[in-house]
Structures are given as structure tokens and as C-alpha cells.
Enzyme design. Structure first.
Site, mmCIF file in Angstrom:
data_model
loop_
_atom_site.group_PDB
_atom_site.id
_atom_site.type_symbol
_atom_site.label_atom_id
_atom_site.label_comp_id
_atom_site.label_asym_id
_atom_site.label_seq_id
_atom_site.Cartn_x
_atom_site.Cartn_y
_atom_site.Cartn_z
ATOM 1 N N MET A 77 0.838 -1.201 0.000
ATOM 2 C CA MET A 77 0.000 0.000 0.000
ATOM 3 C C MET A 77 0.872 1.250 0.000
ATOM 4 O O MET A 77 0.409 2.351 0.308
ATOM 5 C CB MET A 77 -0.945 0.001 1.212
ATOM 6 C CG MET A 77 -1.899 -1.194 1.177
ATOM 7 S SD MET A 77 -3.417 -0.927 2.081
ATOM 8 C CE MET A 77 -2.801 -0.688 3.728
ATOM 9 N N LEU A 83 6.647 3.128 1.669
ATOM 10 C CA LEU A 83 7.560 1.986 1.755
ATOM 11 C C LEU A 83 8.671 2.205 2.779
ATOM 12 O O LEU A 83 9.121 3.326 2.994
ATOM 13 C CB LEU A 83 8.172 1.722 0.371
ATOM 14 C CG LEU A 83 7.159 1.432 -0.747
ATOM 15 C CD1 LEU A 83 7.893 1.126 -2.057
ATOM 16 C CD2 LEU A 83 6.227 0.279 -0.387
ATOM 17 N N HIS A 105 9.324 -3.542 3.306
ATOM 18 C CA HIS A 105 8.856 -3.755 1.933
ATOM 19 C C HIS A 105 10.037 -4.103 1.010
ATOM 20 O O HIS A 105 9.934 -4.989 0.158
ATOM 21 C CB HIS A 105 8.194 -2.483 1.391
ATOM 22 C CG HIS A 105 6.958 -2.059 2.124
ATOM 23 N ND1 HIS A 105 6.896 -0.933 2.891
ATOM 24 C CD2 HIS A 105 5.717 -2.621 2.192
ATOM 25 C CE1 HIS A 105 5.678 -0.790 3.395
ATOM 26 N NE2 HIS A 105 4.940 -1.806 3.001
ATOM 27 N N GLN A 144 5.508 -11.804 7.007
ATOM 28 C CA GLN A 144 5.005 -12.457 8.229
ATOM 29 C C GLN A 144 4.438 -11.437 9.207
ATOM 30 O O GLN A 144 3.638 -11.764 10.074
ATOM 31 C CB GLN A 144 6.155 -13.229 8.891
ATOM 32 C CG GLN A 144 5.766 -13.958 10.171
ATOM 33 C CD GLN A 144 6.943 -14.163 11.097
ATOM 34 O OE1 GLN A 144 8.018 -14.556 10.649
ATOM 35 N NE2 GLN A 144 6.762 -13.900 12.380
HETATM 36 P P1 AMP Z 1 1.517 -2.960 3.472
HETATM 37 O O1 AMP Z 1 2.046 -1.910 2.554
HETATM 38 O O2 AMP Z 1 1.538 -2.565 4.912
HETATM 39 O O3 AMP Z 1 0.195 -3.513 3.010
HETATM 40 O O4 AMP Z 1 2.535 -4.155 3.398
HETATM 41 C C1 AMP Z 1 2.892 -4.745 2.165
HETATM 42 C C2 AMP Z 1 3.620 -6.021 2.435
HETATM 43 O O5 AMP Z 1 4.803 -5.740 3.186
HETATM 44 C C3 AMP Z 1 2.796 -7.005 3.264
HETATM 45 O O6 AMP Z 1 2.996 -8.323 2.764
HETATM 46 C C4 AMP Z 1 3.387 -6.843 4.634
HETATM 47 O O7 AMP Z 1 3.243 -7.990 5.452
HETATM 48 C C5 AMP Z 1 4.836 -6.573 4.325
HETATM 49 N N1 AMP Z 1 5.481 -5.902 5.440
HETATM 50 C C6 AMP Z 1 5.009 -4.824 6.129
HETATM 51 N N2 AMP Z 1 5.830 -4.510 7.146
HETATM 52 C C7 AMP Z 1 6.849 -5.417 7.108
HETATM 53 C C8 AMP Z 1 8.010 -5.634 7.903
HETATM 54 N N3 AMP Z 1 8.308 -4.857 8.944
HETATM 55 N N4 AMP Z 1 8.839 -6.652 7.565
HETATM 56 C C9 AMP Z 1 8.545 -7.451 6.502
HETATM 57 N N5 AMP Z 1 7.463 -7.301 5.711
HETATM 58 C C10 AMP Z 1 6.624 -6.302 6.011
#
Ligand code: AMP
Length: 281
Positions: A30, A33, A37, A150
Site C-alpha cells: 500500500m 515503503l 517492503h 510475516q
Molecule cells: P503494506 O504496505 O503494509 O500492506 O505491506 C505490504 C507487504 O509488506 C505485506 O505483505 C506486509 O506484510 C509486508 N510488510 C510490512 N511490514 C513489514 C516488515 N516490517 N517486515 C517485513 N514485511 C513487512
């Protein structure tokens, strides 16, 4: 790095690459970043030839309109990070492109009982919205592999259930949680934390780590009670849940002997809701 605003332009870019046998990875985000990400992009590069990152703040997964409104959208910064990481393409559609019939488009699939637990209990319909947009992104990209963090443990489970529901031939790779040096799990929402909140937010990772460090010493009930007690008296922190659960069902663990256990937490820190988890075994 190519930028695509429409499914048609993205498909036109991918078609010859697929025809020449290139393996395609999708990293859905989303935006806003951070290094969490980017770690997904890096894992994608080890597992595919062409990496597409999508940036789309999906309205159907937000239960709180204020949360949707204040979701950060630093697009120039995001594109620079993806360029640096060596991402091949960015798909950043607008809402009409993903929901031509309107963002109230009907969607309901059976995701199993875990849909209604934990995050699902606090954010009604959240995983219907998540799986709805991920299915649309999968249809647009038709990737061989897709990376998820995760960090959103329950989300990975729900996406795997959606994949099974539609029988989609996509490999899901779950990537480890990237943390700040002091243990806070990276999140786009962390920018909303005040200095005080930021200090208080450490209780999430500390309480999870407590369970891992003392797993052999205490019963499940004792571990939960002691972990929850760490939240007592911390200003502005309100626990939504802290649970030691079976990693397949997300039901509370019945026995320490279960072979797939995870500790999960959600708490409001100031006005920001944070989630975190650690896999016990
Ligand atoms: P989001 O933009 O929050 O929807 O996240 C996009 C992807 O990044 C999702 O698969 C999240 O689980 C992953 N993600 C978010 N924060 C972290 C983090 N701290 N470490 C690893 N992956 C993450």
C-alpha cells in the site's frame, strides 16, 4: 523501472516476458515503503526474473474511513526506493481501475473461521477486502510467485485460503519481519507515533520476545498473563489482544506440544494501532 497505471499497460509489458519464459514475482503493497517492503523485493529477486511491485491503498479493506484518509502516500519517495532496490515495474492504479463498478463492489468468499478471529474480530470485513484486492492484483499480473510479510501473519493465512478457493497456481513466499534496531516492527503507520508513543511501542516486541525467551519455564496461561502484565501502567497503550495461538487455525493454543505456535499482539499506541507477532515454533 517502468510505471503502469492500467492493467492493460501492465499486461502488454509482461506478455513478451512471459512468452520468453521469464518468471514473474508480485510484491503487493500500500506504499509508504520502508525496509520491510524492500526486503520483500530482495526475496522476490532471489525467486524470479521480473519483479512487479504494486502500490494501491485499497479502500475495501479499511474499516475506519479516517484510517484510510490518513494513510501516508509519499509516492516520490516510494518510487525512489523501488528504483534503488532494482524493481522492474510498479503498478499504481487508481481506485476506478481496480473497482470499475465502484469500491462498494460485492465480494464474499469463504476464508474459514480464522477470518473472524484476532484482526478479523477488530476489523470486520477486513480480510474480504484484502483477498478481494489481492485476487484482482493476481489477475492483473498473473505472477508465478508473490511475496507477503510475516508481519501480517493472519493476512498470509487468508491469502493462502483465497488461493486454495480459486485454485490459483501461484507460490506464496512469506518473508521475515524487518525490525528497527530496538525491536519495533517496521510499519507504514509508525510515522504517526509521537516520540512518547515510539518509546511505548517497544512493549509489543518485548512482550512477544518474553514469550519466546520463557517458553520452557511457564505454562501457556502463565506466559500470556505475564506478557500482558508488561502493558500495565504504560501510558497511552491499550491492548486489543495478546494471544499464543495455533499458527494454522489462529485459535488459542491448547497445548505447548502443538507444533505450530505463534504469539500475536495488537495494541493501540497513542492513536496508532500496531500489530506484531513472533513464531514460537
Ligand atoms: P503494506 O504496505 O503494509 O500492506 O505491506 C505490504 C507487504 O509488506 C505485506 O505483505 C506486509 O506484510 C509486508 N510488510 C510490512 N511490514 C513489514 C516488515 N516490517 N517486515 C517485513 N514485511 C513487512
Amino acid at each position: 523501472m517502468e510505471i503502469f497505471k492500467t492493467k492493460a499497460a501492465l499486461k502488454a509489458f509482461l506478455k513478451p516476458l512471459k512468452a520468453s519464459g521469464k518468471k514473474i514475482a508480485l510484491v503487493p503493497t500500500m506504499g509508504a515503503l520502508h525496509n520491510g517492503h524492500i526486503s520483500l523485493i530482495k526475496v522476490a529477486q532471489q525467486n524470479a526474473d521480473i519483479i512487479i511491485c504494486s502500490i494501491f491503498v485499497n479502500p475495501t479493506q479499511f474499516t475506519d474511513p479516517k484510517d484510510l484518509e490518513k494513510y501516508p502516500r509519499p509516492i516520490e519517495h516510494d518510487l525512489a526506493m523501488l528504483q534503488d532496490a532494482g524493481c522492474n515495474g510498479v503498478f499504481m492504479p487508481n481506485v476506478e481501475e481496480m473497482y470499475p463498478a465502484g469500491a462498494d463492489e460485492k465480494w464474499h468468499i469463504d476464508l474459514g473461521n480464522a477470518e473472524f478471529l484476532l484482526e478479523g474480530a477488530f476489523r470486520k470485513g477486513h480480510y474480504q477486502g484484502v483477498t478481494q484486492i489481492v485476487k484482482k492484483l493476481f489477475d492483473a499480473v498473473e505472477p508465478d510467485v508473490a511475496m507477503f510479510g510475516q508481519k501480517d501473519f493472519q493476512q498470509v493465512l487468508m491469502i493462502k485460503n483465497m488461493l486454495a478457493h480459486f485454485n490459483l497456481p501461484i507460490t506464496i513466499i512469506t518473508c521475515p519481519i524487518i525490525r528497527e534496531d530496538d525491536g519495533l516492527a517496521m510499519s507504514s503507520r509508525n510515522i504517526h507515533l509521537t516520540l512518547e508513543d515510539r518509546k511505548h511501542s517497544l512493549v509489543l516486541s518485548k512482550s512477544l520476545q518474553f514469550v519466546l525467551d520463557h517458553f520452557d519455564e511457564y505454562t501457556l496461561a502463565e506466559l500470556e498473563t505475564k506478557a500482558k502484565a508488561l502493558y500495565d501502567g504504560i501510558d497511552g497503550v491499550a491492548l486489543d489482544y495478546f494471544t499464543i495461538a495455533n499458527g494454522d487455525t489462529l485459535e488459542p493454543a491448547k497445548s505447548k506440544a502443538e507444533d505450530n505456535l505463534v504469539a500475536l499482539v495488537a495494541a493501540k499506541v497513542g492513536s496508532t494501532r500496531l500489530i506484531d507477532n513472533m513464531i514460537i515454533k
